[in-house]
Design an enzyme around this catalytic site. Structure first.
Site, short mmCIF file in Angstrom:
data_model
loop_
_atom_site.label_atom_id
_atom_site.label_comp_id
_atom_site.label_asym_id
_atom_site.label_seq_id
_atom_site.Cartn_x
_atom_site.Cartn_y
_atom_site.Cartn_z
N CYS A 72 8.94 -38.60 -10.97
CA CYS A 72 9.78 -39.08 -9.91
C CYS A 72 8.17 -39.28 -9.54
O CYS A 72 7.40 -39.14 -9.38
CB CYS A 72 10.68 -38.30 -9.67
SG CYS A 72 9.84 -37.16 -8.49
N ASP A 87 -2.14 17.50 -4.55
CA ASP A 87 -1.01 18.15 -4.54
C ASP A 87 -0.35 19.16 -4.44
O ASP A 87 -0.25 19.45 -3.15
CB ASP A 87 -1.76 19.52 -6.24
CG ASP A 87 -2.56 18.87 -7.15
OD1 ASP A 87 -3.00 17.54 -7.37
OD2 ASP A 87 -3.39 19.61 -7.95
#
Length: 549
Positions: A61, A364
């Protein structure tokens, strides 16, 4: 597939040294026929002629042709499709050797980077069957132009013909590469060069077309800094499997991942296209790409706000609270987490769909974080509210702090995506300070641990701890204990204050992890040692900025 409304600030700067050859036959014969606005339009150059001719014959195109000609004029892409095709037709009709060159007034001159150079060595002329055919000349001015006007574009699959959207999907990436390779070969034969960087991206061309249309329709200006995005999902079943050959050529680029329905993601395809050799690509994919029969179909349109980022520092006072949800085999082990206690209030106030939590390291479940706290950042996805004053953020911080006695936050503030990177910069070079309560099996006196205070820059070799081996790769990491200070309690207990390199496993440094961390407190004291409590006293990251709370 997303593209936020943005201003016309995507212009490609012109090269003032690049001569502009304009088709004077269009000036003399057709200026009255074409819209007046074309008289101020940037033009193509003589070096673009083989590109235009080749792509028109291939079924491309006009807007994709402009992209491959590196035309950076935004206004040019907005002209009607038929007018653009007519301009290209006149451009091919023009004979530059018989006409004087004429220059229009240029509004947005294109950037042209085509360079004269010696032909490069590269793959031989090949198509998908092993031979790249000669591109016929467009002798009949109607043939190529008229045919390409009615066909679906072989590069953008009709998006630049029928749709106004701003995405560059994976299958278009393959077709874009195919078109570029055939143009590269043609330009090399002419002694010229065409770089991928010269090509205007499909995404940018669509922004140039759609933004003014949306602005006119909605009655609002396009703002490149806006967080608002319009996403359009396209489908083109005819070409769904075109990229699958890449998995055979570059298997390392296509690895199964969680939450991914297909291995053929956009990033995987782009990575494979960067890796595959040109001759291999040409053998497996037609160059130029064939013209499809059907246009793309727009499946879904979504309107979203871009993510908002909130940062701060948190303290954790509980020894029974994980940083993130603790879920094993689908079973939740604890009822809450640090990230949930913070984010639940942010989600409510910002009215976001979801969030992503990150921090400078993690502790932790049984470790407290004290002192000034640990830096964190939360990404809020698709928030309905994005503007908060400093006072409103302060009240939000107070709401979080009064909702739980397990955590507290400070310096809560809005930040940019780029600023979050500073939280992660040089993480391993940062230092952290800890306080550990240690037990020994044999009785100790104060003088037995005093020597620890004199140890400086102690180097450790830490093999991946057994407790995290299921989620971390096996490796030996070198870490440094910068300083230690002992505090005697009784014959079997003492407290140790440590300043360490970030990423040091403190628990393993104390008990040794069955000899996986060397040296360790047990080996230094020549007795068995274990850790009873651990606190993070400081995380030495100078971010986010401290606020006057």
């Amino acid at each position: 597939m997303a593209g936020g409304l943005e201003p016309d600030d995507l212009k490609v700067p012109s090269n003032p040294n690049h001569s502009m050859i304009l088709y004077s036959s269009l000036v003399k014969q057709n200026r009255a026929k074409l819209p007046q606005k074309f008289s101020s339009m940037s033009s193509l150059t003589e070096k673009d002629r083989p590109i235009v001719q080749l792509l028109l014959n291939a079924g491309t195109c006009p807007r994709c042709i402009l992209r491959f000609c590196s035309v950076g004029s935004q206004m040019l892409y907005r002209h009607p499709y038929k007018d653009l095709m007519k301009v290209l037709k006149e451009f091919l009709k023009n004979n530059p050797e018989k006409e004087d060159t004429v220059c229009f007034d240029v509004v947005d001159p294109p950037c042209k980077k085509v360079r004269l150079e010696h032909p490069e060595e590269g793959p031989e002329d090949l198509n998908h069957n092993g031979a790249l055919p000669q591109i016929p000349q467009v002798n009949d001015e109607n043939t190529a132009v008229e045919n390409s006007a009615v066909k679906v574009c072989n590069v953008c699959l009709g998006i630049l013909q029928e749709f106004c959207e701003a995405d560059f999907v994976k299958k278009l990436s393959v077709r874009e590469r195919a078109a570029w390779l055939v143009l590269k070969q043609e330009m090399r034969n002419l002694g010229l060069s065409l770089s991928k960087d010269d090509i205007v991206q499909l995404k940018e061309a669509y922004k140039w077309i759609i933004h003014p249309q949306l602005s006119d329709e909605l009655g609002v200006p396009a703002d490149g800094k806006s967080l608002f995005e319009v996403s359009v999902v396209f489908a083109h079943s005819e070409t769904d499997e075109e990229c699958h050959f890449l998995a055979t050529a570059c298997p390392d680029c296509f690895k199964p991942a969680k939450n991914k329905q297909s291995v053929f993601t956009r990033m995987a395809v782009i990575k494979a296209l960067e890796k595959i050799k040109e001759e291999d690509f040409l053998k497996h994919f037609p160059c130029p790409p064939s013209s499809p029969k059907n246009l793309c179909v727009a499946l879904e349109i979504q309107c979203n706000n871009g993510a908002v980022f909130v940062a701060g520092r948190y303290n954790k006072y509980s020894r029974n609270l994980p940083q993130t949800p603790w879920i094993i085999d689908g079973e939740r082990k604890l009822e809450s987490s640090v990230e949930e206690l913070i984010s639940e209030h942010l989600i409510t106030e910002f009215r976001a769909d979801s969030f992503n939590f990150s921090s400078s390291g993690r502790e932790d479940v049984d470790v407290r974080t004290l002192g000034n706290g640990r830096p964190f950042a939360i990404e809020l996805v698709n928030p309905r509210r994005i503007h908060f004053t400093a006072e409103e953020m302060k009240r939000l911080q107070q709401t979080i702090n009064t909702s739980s006695d397990k955590i507290q936050v400070r310096d809560l503030q809005l930040v940019t995506r780029e600023a979050i990177g500073r939280m992660k910069e040089g993480e391993e070079e940062k230092t952290k300070t800890y306080s550990a309560l240690i037990w020994t099996d044999k009785a100790i006196q104060k003088e037995d641990i005093a020597f620890l205070d004199d140890i400086k820059e102690l180097k450790l070799d830490q093999k991946t701890p057994l407790r995290v081996l299921h989620r971390r790769p096996l490796a030996v990491r070198c870490r440094i204990i910068h300083t230690m200070r002992s505090e005697y309690i009784d014959e079997h207990h003492f407290r140790l204050h440590l300043k360490t390199q970030a990423g040091t496993y403190i628990k393993e440094f104390v008990h040794g992890d069955f000899g996986r961390t060397k040296p360790n407190i047990g080996s230094l004291l020549n007795r068995t040692a274990d850790i009873l409590e651990l606190d993070v006293e400081s995380v030495d990251v100078d971010w986010p900025p401290t606020l006057d709370n």
